[in-house]
Write a protein that holds these residues in place. Structure first.
Motif, PDB file in Angstrom:
ATOM      1  N   LEU A 147     -55.906  17.764 128.755  1.00  9.65           N
ATOM      2  CA  LEU A 147     -56.791  18.449 129.700  1.00  9.65           C
ATOM      3  C   LEU A 147     -56.123  18.615 131.062  1.00  9.65           C
ATOM      4  O   LEU A 147     -56.423  19.551 131.805  1.00  9.65           O
ATOM      5  CB  LEU A 147     -58.089  17.654 129.834  1.00  9.65           C
ATOM      6  N   SER A 148     -55.170  17.716 131.391  1.00 14.76           N
ATOM      7  CA  SER A 148     -54.578  17.691 132.732  1.00 14.76           C
ATOM      8  C   SER A 148     -53.403  18.639 132.888  1.00 14.76           C
ATOM      9  O   SER A 148     -52.902  18.810 134.007  1.00 14.76           O
ATOM     10  CB  SER A 148     -54.109  16.257 133.051  1.00 14.76           C
ATOM     11  N   ARG A 149     -52.944  19.252 131.811  1.00 13.82           N
ATOM     12  CA  ARG A 149     -51.739  20.084 131.902  1.00 13.82           C
ATOM     13  C   ARG A 149     -51.899  21.234 132.895  1.00 13.82           C
ATOM     14  O   ARG A 149     -50.935  21.641 133.541  1.00 13.82           O
ATOM     15  CB  ARG A 149     -51.378  20.633 130.517  1.00 13.82           C
ATOM     16  N   SER A 150     -53.101  21.752 133.011  1.00 13.33           N
ATOM     17  CA  SER A 150     -53.328  22.891 133.903  1.00 13.33           C
ATOM     18  C   SER A 150     -53.860  22.492 135.273  1.00 13.33           C
ATOM     19  O   SER A 150     -54.135  23.359 136.102  1.00 13.33           O
ATOM     20  CB  SER A 150     -54.325  23.860 133.252  1.00 13.33           C
ATOM     21  N   LEU A 151     -53.990  21.208 135.548  1.00 16.06           N
ATOM     22  CA  LEU A 151     -54.632  20.781 136.791  1.00 16.06           C
ATOM     23  C   LEU A 151     -53.679  20.703 137.969  1.00 16.06           C
ATOM     24  O   LEU A 151     -54.098  20.795 139.124  1.00 16.06           O
ATOM     25  CB  LEU A 151     -55.302  19.404 136.587  1.00 16.06           C
ATOM     26  N   ASN A 152     -52.383  20.436 137.734  1.00 12.76           N
ATOM     27  CA  ASN A 152     -51.400  20.311 138.812  1.00 12.76           C
ATOM     28  C   ASN A 152     -51.803  19.226 139.814  1.00 12.76           C
ATOM     29  O   ASN A 152     -51.716  19.398 141.029  1.00 12.76           O
ATOM     30  CB  ASN A 152     -51.211  21.645 139.540  1.00 12.76           C
ATOM     31  N   SER A 153     -52.288  18.085 139.291  1.00 15.70           N
ATOM     32  CA  SER A 153     -52.676  16.968 140.150  1.00 15.70           C
ATOM     33  C   SER A 153     -52.277  15.669 139.482  1.00 15.70           C
ATOM     34  O   SER A 153     -51.961  15.628 138.289  1.00 15.70           O
ATOM     35  CB  SER A 153     -54.188  16.985 140.424  1.00 15.70           C
TER      36      SER A 153
END
Length: 543
Positions: free
Chosen positions: A116-122
């Motif tokens: 889920l975090s791959r697109s968050l850039n955080s």
């Protein structure tokens, strides 16, 4: 022509010498600069867990609630404001619209969090869940690491009032509590020579001249089920002294480090938040050695001395006395098909016992018990008969200690000699006889504390009686007999003090015999059984 060639050769040699000198000077200057600037030649201590807790960028996922998103919009706006207001990290947009996942689906699924975090850039994200039931509104805030995929911290609170401003106030409190659970106060964001920049300032309580500690997080103690951070283990890399403080940033000099240049951007800083303790009353909890030696110390020579004097833990063994109350059933079967039965409804028993700890593993114990009771005589006269049970046991045992603690979890084994003697009054007819069973019992037991302080524990024991023998008086029921003894007990133990223990338990005992052949009876016996059920209490003194 030869003269021209000689001059050209000499000119070339002079030119080559000049270039060599120039290159040497440049290399010397470069090496000098590298030696004077430790940040150009650093030693970095790597820790994957430390990296997973390095938050430079932060975002949040859309919150969810169970009432069609009534609270979600307000909660998300407030959470966004809180993240943007925190100068310790940069706030980034998640670019995710609408509720995409339930927080509980992420708690034990790090792979799903990382996906889920791959697109968050955080480096991390918050997510909130609000649940309303007929009585309360439950608010739960989660913080996840995008690198490890693990839950870093969670905090929950219920709000009695169905009121949006109060819910937002509760969210603020949860957010602050989670920030305090992150195991460091700041990050080093840059370094030049021996001067570092730290991303906290006056607004965070930093003052000029303050000494701060630089650390690396190497491991952590986590919740066994939900895997969030409980306690972190750190290694100290060095110390810095603050020389200049702005509102949200500080500058400090490196005063020490474990190796040259190890304090680099990303290293954690602790010590900004101070731990304060309230005053400790010496006479109630702790008295230093200087006060103990003082002639003016009334506590030492007064009645209160017993409150603080340390007592040696018990190391030799225990002695105790107990009282039991239960019932006793006696049954005798005859070869003509008839039965003689009696029951003692109230059967009191006292016992004395002791245990010597030869070593923490090996021990020896002894038990003496005596019980009495009255029952109706089912055969002949008198109408009532007296029954009594005497028990003697001596055994040697071994403690299989599961942890490095004597009063911790353990399994016990013992082997010894045991005797049960059940006396009964003689009757006019050939009724019950006095029986004495002797055996070699092999015991297996367990002991487990049930709370962290060890004040309560539970245990149990089962005895397997080998080679049981029977003696009868004043006459025998048969020529031969086959005997069995079943004995087991369960108990709970309470630590009253360092040397006193209270035990409460249940005990079950069954002695049975199958007879064969002709004995002294007119009508031979075929079988007999004696069943005891007891509620035990005892007080033990440990020494």
């Amino acid at each position: 022509m030869s003269s021209h060639l000689c001059l050209s050769y000499n000119g070339q040699m002079r030119l080559l010498f000049a270039v060599s000198v120039l290159l040497g000077a440049l290399l010397f200057r470069q090496n000098s600069v590298m030696a004077q600037t430790p940040t150009e030649n650093t030693t970095e201590y790597s820790s994957s867990y430390d990296e997973s807790l390095t938050f430079r960028k932060m975002t949040f996922l859309p919150s969810i609630d169970n009432i069609n998103g009534i609270y979600s919009k307000a909660v998300d706006e407030q959470l966004k404001k809180l993240i943007e207001a925190n100068h310790r990290w940069d706030s980034v947009e998640s670019h995710i619209a609408g509720s995409v996942v339930k927080p509980e689906d992420l708690v034990n699924d790090p792979a799903k969090v990382r996906s889920l975090s791959r697109s968050l850039n955080s480096d991390g994200f918050f997510i909130t869940e609000i649940r309303k039931d007929p009585k309360d509104v439950h608010i739960q805030l989660y913080l996840f690491s995008t690198r490890s995929g693990e839950l870093v911290a969670e905090q929950a609170q219920k709000q009695l009032a169905d009121n949006t401003p109060l819910i937002l106030t509760t969210l603020n409190n949860l957010y602050t509590t989670i920030l305090n659970k992150i195991p460091y106060d700041a990050l080093i964001v840059s370094r030049t020579d021996n001067r570092v920049t730290i991303n906290v300032g006056k607004k965070d309580g930093v003052t000029a001249g303050q000494n701060l500690t630089a650390v690396k997080i190497i491991s952590a103690q986590k919740h066994p089920k939900r895997n969030f951070l409980i306690k972190s283990n750190k290694v100290i890399l060095g110390q810095v002294r603050v020389v200049k403080v702005d509102d949200y940033i500080s500058f400090a000099d490196v005063t020490s480090e474990t190796e040259s240049g190890v304090l680099i951007p990303g290293v954690k800083i602790t010590g900004v938040t101070k731990v304060d303790y309230s005053a400790t009353p010496w006479t109630k909890t702790y008295t230093p050695a200087e006060q103990l030696l003082s002639e003016n110390n009334k506590v030492v020579f007064g009645k209160e001395a017993r409150e603080w004097i340390a007592k040696d833990p018990p190391t030799f063994g225990r002695v105790g006395a107990g009282f039991s109350l239960g019932s006793f059933n006696n049954s005798l079967g005859l070869t003509d098909g008839s039965n003689i039965d009696s029951k003692v409804n109230v059967y009191p028993r006292i016992d004395l016992h002791g245990e010597i700890w030869i070593t923490p593993q090996f021990y020896t114990d002894a038990v003496f018990a005596q019980g009495i009771g009255q029952s109706t005589n089912p055969s002949g006269s008198p109408s009532e008969i007296s029954n009594s049970l005497s028990q003697y046991r001596l055994s040697f045992g071994y403690n299989f200690i599961l942890k490095n603690e004597f009063f911790g979890p353990k399994i016990t084994f013992d082997l010894g000699f045991n005797s049960y003697r059940m006396f009964v009054d003689t009757t006019s007819n050939q009724g019950f006889t006095t029986l004495e069973y002797q055996s070699v019992p092999f015991g297996i037991g367990g002991y487990v504390p049930v709370n962290p302080s060890g004040t309560w524990a539970i245990g149990g024991k089962a005895y397997f009686h080998m080679f049981p023998r029977l003696r009868e008086s004043p006459f025998s029921s048969a020529n031969s007999n086959d005997n069995s003894i079943n004995h087991f007990l369960f108990y709970a133990e309470n630590k009253i003090s360092e040397r006193l223990r209270l035990n409460i338990g249940l005990e079950f005992l069954l002695l049975s015999t199958t007879f064969s052949g002709q004995g002294d009876r007119v009508t031979p016996a075929s079988n007999s059984s004696h069943r005891f059920t007891l509620l035990n209490t005892s007080i033990d003194y440990l020494f």
